[in-house]
Structure formats: structure tokens, C-alpha cells
Scaffold this active site. Structure first.
Site, PDB file in Angstrom:
ATOM      1  N   ARG A   6       0.809  -1.200  -0.258  1.00  0.00           N
ATOM      2  CA  ARG A   6      -0.084  -0.055  -0.101  1.00  0.00           C
ATOM      3  C   ARG A   6       0.810   1.281  -0.074  1.00  0.00           C
ATOM      4  O   ARG A   6       1.788   1.292   0.641  1.00  0.00           O
ATOM      5  CB  ARG A   6      -0.809   0.086   1.294  1.00  0.00           C
TER       6      ARG A   6
ATOM      7  N   ARG B  32      -5.701   2.258  -4.199  1.00  0.00           N
ATOM      8  CA  ARG B  32      -5.000   1.616  -3.266  1.00  0.00           C
ATOM      9  C   ARG B  32      -4.993   0.010  -3.526  1.00  0.00           C
ATOM     10  O   ARG B  32      -6.174  -0.390  -3.947  1.00  0.00           O
ATOM     11  CB  ARG B  32      -5.488   1.972  -1.606  1.00  0.00           C
TER      12      ARG B  32
END
Length: 164
Positions: A80, A89
Site C-alpha cells: 500500500r 490503493r
């Protein structure tokens, strides 16, 4: 024993793979898992759609801070990158609630400040826990009933995708 509700989301790369990785990373702490849902992005809308799910988890050794650290570790394992608030993300793991604890700490706001008004959280949560209750707000079914029909309809169940 602490019981927590975690909201999972992914809209980059192997979306279902990242969600499955998160569920596997929670291991024996998982009590219930929702179905997978596909949703439009919230906040920043010029990005791919999300896959979302909710996990109800419990562990006798963990407090709310430990659940946050576990969630962050799962995000790190999925590589991430936080480039833009509400941006795309690989994996987002939000701590929605932990045993009704209230926290005003900017690092861990509990219950999660957007949970009560987001169909992307409420619908999967009810799937995993039909009697769900959000401390300070009430029954999750009532919260969901209070949302616009368009918001509810935008959360599409994906029965072709499985987390386990």
C-alpha cells in the site's frame, strides 16, 4: 477478548487477491466474513471501482491499538502506498469499531468516522453480522435504512468472487 470489525477494500491490481491475502493474514482471528461487493470510489472518484468486504474478528490479547497495527501491517504486505487521500490503493483495512470503544485520537478515530454513513461498509457488515450495532449510532440496519436508495443500490454483491 476484543471483538473488532474491519472493512477491507481494494481497487488496484489483483483486487480479489489483495482481499484474500488480508483475510488469510487475519488467520484464526476471523469470526465472520461478508460476501464481496463492488462499489464506486468515494471521495476521489476518478479511479477504478473497489472490491469491498467486512471481517468480524476477535482475539483475547489485542486492544484497539493492536487491531490498528495489524490492519496497517496487512496494508504494508500488499505494498500500500499513500499518495493521495482517498486515492487508489492495493489494500485498505479500516478499523470500524472495537468493542464499542470511543477514541478521539487522530491516529485512530473510533468508531470509524465514515462508517455510519457509508453503504460500502454497512451492507457488507450486515452480511457478516446481521445483528450489527455501531456504538454511538445504533443498529446498522437502521443506519442503512437512513441512506439514500441510490447509495444502497451502488453497492453490488459479487457472488462470482469468494474470499475463502
Amino acid at each position: 477478548m476484543t471483538r473488532a470489525v474491519l472493512s477491507l477494500g481494494s481497487n488496484l491490481g489483483d483486487r480479489i487477491g489483495y482481499l484474500r491475502q488480508a483475510v488469510a493474514g487475519l488467520g484464526g482471528a476471523v469470526l465472520a466474513i461478508s460476501a464481496v461487493y463492488e462499489t464506486r470510489p468515494w471521495g476521489v472518484t476518478d479511479q477504478p471501482d473497489f472490491l469491498n468486504a467486512v471481517c468480524v474478528v476477535a482475539d483475547p490479547e489485542l486492544d484497539h491499538w493492536a487491531w490498528l497495527r495489524w490492519a496497517q501491517r496487512l496494508e504494508q504486505l500488499a505494498c500500500r502506498v499513500r499518495e493521495r487521500r482517498w486515492g487508489p490503493r492495493t489494500l485498505d483495512v479500516d478499523v470500524v469499531t472495537v468493542d464499542g470503544i470511543r477514541s478521539e485520537d487522530p491516529e485512530l478515530l473510533l468508531p470509524h468516522p465514515g462508517a455510519a454513513s457509508r453503504a460500502t461498509v454497512l451492507i457488507p457488515w450486515l452480511d457478516a453480522d446481521p445483528g450489527a450495532w455501531l456504538s454511538g449510532y445504533g443498529a446498522v440496519t437502521d443506519l442503512l435504512d437512513g441512506l439514500d436508495e441510490a447509495d444502497r443500490e451502488a453497492v453490488r454483491r459479487r457472488d462470482d468472487l469468494r474470499l475463502v
